[in-house]
Design an enzyme around this catalytic site. Structure first.
Site, PDB file in Angstrom:
ATOM      1  N   CYS A 123       0.753  -1.126  -0.007  1.00 48.54           N
ATOM      2  CA  CYS A 123      -0.002   0.022  -0.028  1.00 48.54           C
ATOM      3  C   CYS A 123       0.825   1.447   0.082  1.00 48.54           C
ATOM      4  O   CYS A 123       0.333   2.201  -0.079  1.00 48.54           O
ATOM      5  CB  CYS A 123      -0.651   0.002   1.331  1.00 48.54           C
ATOM      6  SG  CYS A 123      -1.697  -1.770   1.632  1.00 48.54           S
ATOM      7  N   HIS A 141      -3.394   6.687   2.061  1.00 46.18           N
ATOM      8  CA  HIS A 141      -3.648   5.432   1.725  1.00 46.18           C
ATOM      9  C   HIS A 141      -5.270   5.172   2.535  1.00 46.18           C
ATOM     10  O   HIS A 141      -5.420   5.320   3.747  1.00 46.18           O
ATOM     11  CB  HIS A 141      -2.823   4.464   2.171  1.00 46.18           C
ATOM     12  CG  HIS A 141      -3.274   2.959   2.047  1.00 46.18           C
ATOM     13  ND1 HIS A 141      -3.998   2.404   0.946  1.00 46.18           N
ATOM     14  CD2 HIS A 141      -3.169   1.956   2.808  1.00 46.18           C
ATOM     15  CE1 HIS A 141      -4.373   1.214   0.954  1.00 46.18           C
ATOM     16  NE2 HIS A 141      -3.860   0.857   2.407  1.00 46.18           N
ATOM     17  N   ASN A 200     -10.332  -0.615   0.534  1.00 42.22           N
ATOM     18  CA  ASN A 200      -9.018  -0.609   0.431  1.00 42.22           C
ATOM     19  C   ASN A 200      -8.263  -1.221  -0.872  1.00 42.22           C
ATOM     20  O   ASN A 200      -8.347  -2.247  -1.174  1.00 42.22           O
ATOM     21  CB  ASN A 200      -8.484  -1.459   1.471  1.00 42.22           C
ATOM     22  CG  ASN A 200      -6.889  -1.276   1.587  1.00 42.22           C
ATOM     23  OD1 ASN A 200      -6.344  -0.929   0.700  1.00 42.22           O
ATOM     24  ND2 ASN A 200      -6.387  -1.600   2.961  1.00 42.22           N
TER      25      ASN A 200
HETATM   26  O1  LIG Z   1     -12.504  -4.682  13.968  1.00 42.11           O
HETATM   27  C1  LIG Z   1     -12.256  -3.979  13.192  1.00 42.11           C
HETATM   28  O2  LIG Z   1     -12.416  -2.782  13.562  1.00 42.11           O
HETATM   29  C2  LIG Z   1     -11.222  -4.006  12.016  1.00 42.11           C
HETATM   30  C3  LIG Z   1      -9.840  -4.262  12.680  1.00 42.11           C
HETATM   31  C4  LIG Z   1      -8.798  -4.485  11.373  1.00 42.11           C
HETATM   32  N1  LIG Z   1      -8.918  -3.612  10.355  1.00 42.11           N
HETATM   33  C5  LIG Z   1      -7.980  -3.081   9.588  1.00 42.11           C
HETATM   34  C6  LIG Z   1      -6.554  -3.483   9.951  1.00 42.11           C
HETATM   35  C7  LIG Z   1      -5.697  -3.275   9.051  1.00 42.11           C
HETATM   36  C8  LIG Z   1      -5.863  -2.465   7.834  1.00 42.11           C
HETATM   37  C9  LIG Z   1      -4.973  -1.926   7.062  1.00 42.11           C
HETATM   38  C10 LIG Z   1      -4.599  -2.736   5.798  1.00 42.11           C
HETATM   39  C11 LIG Z   1      -3.703  -2.329   4.959  1.00 42.11           C
HETATM   40  C12 LIG Z   1      -3.382  -2.968   3.793  1.00 42.11           C
HETATM   41  O3  LIG Z   1      -3.818  -2.045   2.744  1.00 42.11           O
HETATM   42  C13 LIG Z   1      -2.751  -1.382   5.372  1.00 42.11           C
HETATM   43  C14 LIG Z   1      -2.830  -0.494   6.439  1.00 42.11           C
HETATM   44  C15 LIG Z   1      -4.167  -0.953   7.526  1.00 42.11           C
HETATM   45 CL1  LIG Z   1      -4.243   0.026   8.975  1.00 42.11          CL
HETATM   46  C16 LIG Z   1      -7.265  -1.989   7.729  1.00 42.11           C
HETATM   47  N2  LIG Z   1      -8.273  -2.564   8.426  1.00 42.11           N
HETATM   48  C17 LIG Z   1     -10.477  -3.396   9.884  1.00 42.11           C
HETATM   49  C18 LIG Z   1     -11.386  -2.933  11.085  1.00 42.11           C
END
Ligand SMILES: O=C(O)C1CCN(c2ccc(-c3cc(CO)ccc3Cl)cn2)CC1
Length: 324
Positions: free
Chosen positions: A111, A251, A281
């Site tokens: 990313c 991002h 994403n």
């Molecule tokens: O339970 C919850 O709240 C969930 C907890 C986990 N979550 C996440 C975790 C990590 C990412 C993420 C991914 C990338 C890869 O592009 C880069 C940067 C990030 Cl911070 C996005 N979402 C969604 C909500």
């Protein structure tokens, strides 16, 4: 002779999949997804690969710019979901758009890929050897997602976006500062399509998981800590103040994360571009898609200082300060 970002463009596959659509395929809900991520829908490729999305974005950029594909000196594609290990997706794009003079290569930085690629392109241009180049971020995340794993399947989308760099007669430069990092000690936090060596001389290993696997909590916490640091560092290393930064084009990983980064970096959330609701994403494509949408909607005006910041698998993170 300045190096300018003269044109932007993006492309999203036609199929739009809402959170409610996903409830037909997995045990989830619009409320859970939207509250935890800010996502309402995402675009999913059905008969297009990453090179097709990248080529469509490239064609839109060239059409807007008035320059022909044959004038391009190079094409860089930032992607973690290439069509193949070889040839590079950039080479396939070269053939699809007819950029026969361009040298072509991919950059793999998940990313952060678009920020890494744009930095590298600016240095290629500063060498004085090249006058025009395309930098594209493009992903078909839908092909590496385990659609049985609701913890990741609801997060990602497909798409492509990019910019045209041109050498201009004005001394003005679009590139004001950069700040790129990686922490390979945490490379297992986000893995997709890992392949073991298997040949007649290796003992048979258990079958590998092809799908994207992510330590969501770990990456989330890493981003909250490291992204404000890169934002503060790049501004400190530039001639600008935070007030001089008109927009942060970050991002689009998670809306709650961007709100936390806004607080920690003491930059008003109103300055953060936001389109995750409609794209999900899209990894390396997220920054250029958002940048083009903000320019096309006249949110971003010519001459404004823009902070681009990416973060994700590798782990990688990085920022660029640009003036359009
Ligand atoms: O339970 C919850 O709240 C969930 C907890 C986990 N979550 C996440 C975790 C990590 C990412 C993420 C991914 C990338 C890869 O592009 C880069 C940067 C990030 Cl911070 C996005 N979402 C969604 C909500």
């Amino acid at each position: 002779m300045g190096i300018k970002i003269t044109t932007t463009g993006h492309y999203l596959p036609a199929l739009k999949v809402s959170n409610d659509d996903l409830t037909q395929y997995m045990d989830t809900s619009h409320e859970w997804i939207n509250k935890r991520t800010g996502i309402s829908s995402r675009h999913i490729a059905t008969n297009e690969n990453t090179s097709d999305l990248a080529s469509e974005a490239a064609k839109r950029i060239l059409a807007k710019s008035g320059i022909s594909a044959e004038e391009l000196d190079f094409i860089i594609v930032a992607t973690m979901t290439p069509d193949a290990l070889s040839p590079s997706t950039a080479c396939i794009v070269q053939e699809k758009i007819g950029a026969s003079k361009a040298f072509c290569f991919d950059i793999s930085a998940a990313c952060s890929g678009f920020v890494y690629a744009l930095s590298n392109a600016s240095h290629l241009m500063k060498s004085g050897n090249y006058d025009k180049g395309l930098v594209i971020g493009a992903e078909t995340m839908s092909k590496v997602i385990n659609w049985q794993d609701r913890s990741t399947a609801v997060l990602f989308g497909d798409g492509a976006g990019g910019v045209l760099l041109e050498r201009t007669d004005s001394p003005e430069d679009s590139f004001l500062a950069e700040d790129l990092h990686a922490d390979g000690s945490r490379h297992l936090a986000l893995v997709a399509d890992h392949k073991n060596v298997q040949n007649p001389f290796t003992e048979v290993k258990e079958t590998q998981s092809y799908y994207l696997e992510m330590d969501g909590r770990g990456i989330f916490d890493f981003a909250i800590r490291n992204v404000p640091e890169t934002i503060n560092r790049i501004i400190a290393n530039s001639t600008l103040s935070k007030d001089d930064v008109a927009w942060v084009v970050a991002h689009q990983a998670n809306k709650r994360l961007l709100e936390a980064i806004s607080k920690k970096s003491n930059i008003p959330f109103e300055k953060f571009g936001l389109n995750i609701a409609d794209t999900g994403n899209t990894s390396a494509a997220s920054i250029p898609i958002l940048l083009d949408q903000m320019i096309e909607s006249n949110q971003i005006q010519a001459g404004e200082n823009i902070l681009l910041t990416g973060f994700g698998g590798g782990l990688t993170w990085g920022s660029l300060l640009i003036k359009l």
